[in-house]
Design an enzyme around this catalytic site. Structure first.
Site, short mmCIF file in Angstrom:
data_model
loop_
_atom_site.label_atom_id
_atom_site.label_comp_id
_atom_site.label_asym_id
_atom_site.label_seq_id
_atom_site.Cartn_x
_atom_site.Cartn_y
_atom_site.Cartn_z
N ASP A 13 0.80 -1.23 0.00
CA ASP A 13 0.00 0.00 0.00
C ASP A 13 0.83 1.27 0.00
O ASP A 13 0.41 2.30 0.53
CB ASP A 13 -0.97 0.01 1.19
N LYS A 16 1.93 2.18 -4.99
CA LYS A 16 2.57 1.65 -6.20
C LYS A 16 1.71 1.90 -7.43
O LYS A 16 2.21 2.24 -8.48
CB LYS A 16 2.81 0.13 -6.06
N GLY A 40 -4.47 -4.28 -3.89
CA GLY A 40 -5.46 -3.23 -4.14
C GLY A 40 -4.69 -1.98 -4.52
O GLY A 40 -4.10 -1.35 -3.66
N HIS A 41 -4.64 -1.69 -5.79
CA HIS A 41 -3.84 -0.56 -6.29
C HIS A 41 -4.79 0.55 -6.75
O HIS A 41 -5.63 0.31 -7.60
CB HIS A 41 -2.93 -1.01 -7.43
N GLN A 210 2.01 -6.05 -3.26
CA GLN A 210 2.48 -6.13 -1.87
C GLN A 210 3.79 -5.34 -1.72
O GLN A 210 4.00 -4.40 -2.48
CB GLN A 210 2.66 -7.59 -1.42
P1 GDP Z 1 -0.73 0.38 -3.52
O1 GDP Z 1 -1.34 -0.89 -3.06
O2 GDP Z 1 0.73 0.44 -3.25
O3 GDP Z 1 -1.02 0.71 -4.96
O4 GDP Z 1 -1.39 1.54 -2.64
P2 GDP Z 1 -2.97 1.69 -2.27
O5 GDP Z 1 -3.70 2.14 -3.47
O6 GDP Z 1 -3.45 0.48 -1.56
O7 GDP Z 1 -2.91 2.83 -1.17
C1 GDP Z 1 -2.47 4.12 -1.43
C2 GDP Z 1 -3.59 5.11 -1.10
O8 GDP Z 1 -3.05 6.42 -0.97
C3 GDP Z 1 -4.65 5.23 -2.17
O9 GDP Z 1 -5.88 5.49 -1.56
C4 GDP Z 1 -4.18 6.42 -2.99
O10 GDP Z 1 -5.24 7.07 -3.66
C5 GDP Z 1 -3.62 7.31 -1.93
N1 GDP Z 1 -2.49 8.16 -2.34
C6 GDP Z 1 -1.52 7.88 -3.25
N2 GDP Z 1 -0.56 8.83 -3.23
C7 GDP Z 1 -0.94 9.73 -2.30
C8 GDP Z 1 -0.34 10.93 -1.77
O11 GDP Z 1 0.75 11.33 -2.17
N3 GDP Z 1 -1.02 11.58 -0.79
C9 GDP Z 1 -2.22 11.14 -0.31
N4 GDP Z 1 -2.79 11.84 0.65
N5 GDP Z 1 -2.79 10.01 -0.76
C10 GDP Z 1 -2.16 9.31 -1.72
P1 IMO Z 2 -0.89 -4.15 -2.28
O1 IMO Z 2 -0.42 -4.70 -3.60
C1 IMO Z 2 -1.00 -4.58 2.03
C2 IMO Z 2 -1.12 -8.67 3.60
C3 IMO Z 2 -2.38 -9.10 4.31
C4 IMO Z 2 -1.80 -10.07 5.31
C5 IMO Z 2 -0.69 -10.76 4.51
C6 IMO Z 2 -1.10 -12.09 3.88
O2 IMO Z 2 -2.17 -3.41 -2.36
O3 IMO Z 2 0.20 -3.37 -1.63
P2 IMO Z 2 -2.64 -12.70 1.80
O4 IMO Z 2 -4.08 -12.39 1.52
O5 IMO Z 2 -1.70 -12.15 0.77
O6 IMO Z 2 -2.38 -14.14 2.08
O7 IMO Z 2 -2.32 -11.93 3.19
O8 IMO Z 2 -0.34 -9.84 3.49
N1 IMO Z 2 -1.32 -8.14 2.24
C7 IMO Z 2 -1.24 -6.84 1.91
N2 IMO Z 2 -1.06 -5.75 2.68
N3 IMO Z 2 -1.09 -4.45 0.69
C8 IMO Z 2 -1.24 -5.54 -0.09
O9 IMO Z 2 -1.22 -5.47 -1.43
C9 IMO Z 2 -1.37 -6.79 0.51
N4 IMO Z 2 -1.55 -8.05 0.05
C10 IMO Z 2 -1.51 -8.86 1.11
O10 IMO Z 2 -3.00 -8.01 4.95
O11 IMO Z 2 -1.19 -9.38 6.37
MG MG Z 3 -2.89 -1.58 -1.84
#
Ligand code: GDP
Ligand code: IMO
Ligand code: MG
Length: 409
Positions: A13, A16, A40-41, A210
């Site tokens: 999270d 990416k 979840g991207h 991840q």
């Molecule tokens: P990923 O799994 O690495 O792609 O990241 P996620 O999408 O799960 O989580 C990142 C969250 O932060 C999302 O809700 C984005 O919309 C939000 N986001 C991304 N960059 C920024 C930033 O620079 N500032 C803020 N406030 N939110 C951001």
């Molecule tokens: P992105 O790509 C954050 C965590 C789960 C749990 C562990 C194992 O959005 O960064 P799983 O379902 O993979 O067997 O769970 O890994 N986890 C993540 N945490 N971002 C993710 O993906 C994750 N994918 C799995 O919360 O701790």
């Molecule tokens: Mg994510």
């Protein structure tokens, strides 16, 4: 720059999806190589906010083909649901290609994840990802290529329904046939497709899911996911030897973790609450509140050693605005000893007390900043501290979720 990898430097999270989307502006191909719908991207653009689980983030652009390589475990129902959501946002259908060697996530995998207790013990995303990889390793899985042989699929499903239960094998077999009818022309030799693109000098972005600390081997085992989440996942999950021109590590300006497992800088008080609220730290896949705390340079240096990042993208810097002071963990104290290296066991990590460097905070909101000069002096001091301590350049700073909320340094 033909081949770029984007890898999470923390526990996932890190944003990416946003950084991949940015880099894919000029890419012809974007590849997911590990994980599955546990990812979840998030990408926020003119169409709205897309939450991607299997679709590569670059594939939101009509000019960029999305490839799901064999290292990804594919849930056909999740994929179709995701495409439906994108369509509802008014987006054009992504151009996807899936490796025929991808293993399938089937309904019994979720049943197993609950029954085995892994879901509760590790706090997984409950998407069947772990059991699908387990069956793959045990040489019992079904792959997309198997859908060419419906008789074989039916037999396997009947056997699984008898042994595990929780689903109707005939209904699932019918749905898989329907899936194959719709998708067969987009399923095949993905490593060939990626290799040809690289040979033509096309720009390919490899999108990690991840983060490094969730890697099956190098993460906080057993509180990890079941795939290779570091840059080595590019080879592991595509089957190709890719000469990467850039390896971009993505880190937040602080740390979050979702699920169980040790987290030395976790803050259970006001700072953790601040980060969760201002950073809107709730999971993109499960909606769970994320655990929050200060940036951990022991962990980030470790991630850099494994991945040899060519550069960093530091995200969510805007979230730190308004804090009196900003802390950075520079080392740990474990049993009275100062420790600079990230420990290999969760027992040691659970005992690690962070040693902090405290910097003065800044009041200015950063969301509108678009150039380094617009960043307050203290913000720049924070970035310099991180760069020097990790030994890698911060190339981008993200100051908001939108595609344009980014500063190139
Ligand atoms: P990923 O799994 O690495 O792609 O990241 P996620 O999408 O799960 O989580 C990142 C969250 O932060 C999302 O809700 C984005 O919309 C939000 N986001 C991304 N960059 C920024 C930033 O620079 N500032 C803020 N406030 N939110 C951001
Ligand atoms: P992105 O790509 C954050 C965590 C789960 C749990 C562990 C194992 O959005 O960064 P799983 O379902 O993979 O067997 O769970 O890994 N986890 C993540 N945490 N971002 C993710 O993906 C994750 N994918 C799995 O919360 O701790
Ligand atoms: Mg994510």
């Amino acid at each position: 720059m033909p081949a770029t990898a984007v890898v999470g430097a923390q526990w996932g999270d890190e944003a990416k999806g946003k950084i991949v989307h940015l880099l894919a502006r000029e890419a012809q191909v974007c590849v997911r190589f590990n994980g599955g719908p546990n990812a979840g991207h998030t990408v926020s653009d003119a169409f709205g906010t897309a939450r991607l689980h299997l679709v590569p983030s670059g594939a939101l652009y009509p000019h960029c083909r999305g490839v799901i390589a064999h290292g990804v475990v594919v849930d056909p129902w999740a994929l179709e649901g995701e495409l439906g959501e994108l369509k509802a946002q008014g987006r054009s259908q992504p151009r996807l290609f899936l490796s025929e060697r991808c293993h399938l996530i089937l309904p019994h995998h979720r049943v197993l994840e609950e029954e085995e207790g892994t879901a509760a013990r590790l706090g997984t995303t409950r998407r069947g990802v772990g059991p699908a990889y387990t069956e793959r390793t045990a040489r019992q899985g079904l792959r997309l290529a198997d859908l060419r042989h419906p008789g074989h699929v039916r037999e396997r499903l009947e056997e699984l329904a008898r042994r595990v239960g929780g689903f109707d094998p005939h209904a699932v077999a019918r749905e898989l046939s329907r899936f194959w009818e719709g998708w067969s022309s987009s399923i095949g030799d993905a490593q060939g497709l990626i290799g040809d693109a690289l040979d033509r000098g096309e720009h390919v972005v490899f999108e990690g899911a991840q983060g490094t600390l969730l890697d099956l081997d190098f993460g906080t085992y057993p509180y990890v996911t079941s795939s290779t989440t570091t840059v080595h996942g590019v080879g592991w999950g595509t089957g190709l030897r890719v000469e990467l021109d850039r390896v971009v590590g993505v880190t937040k300006a602080y740390t979050t973790r979702v699920g169980e497992g040790p987290f030395p800088t976790e803050d259970h008080g006001a700072v953790g609450e601040w980060l969760r609220r201002k950073g809107n730290e709730y999971g993109a896949t499960t909606g769970r509140p994320r655990r929050c705390g200060w940036l951990d340079l022991v962990a980030l240096r470790y991630a850099h050693r494994l991945n040899r990042f060519s550069e960093l993208a530091l995200t969510k810097l805007d979230v730190l605005s308004g804090l009196e002071e900003v802390k950075i963990c520079t080392s740990y104290r474990v049993g009275g000893r100062r420790v600079e290296e990230f420990p290999a066991t969760v027992e040691e990590l659970a005992q690690a007390e962070p040693i902090y460097q405290t910097l003065r905070g800044w009041k200015e909101e950063l969301a509108r900043a678009r150039s380094p000069e617009e960043l307050p002096e203290r913000t720049r001091a924070f970035l310099t501290w991180v760069e020097n301590a990790v030994g890698v350049k911060i190339q981008w700073v993200s100051v908001g979720p939108g595609t344009d909320d980014v500063i190139v340094l």
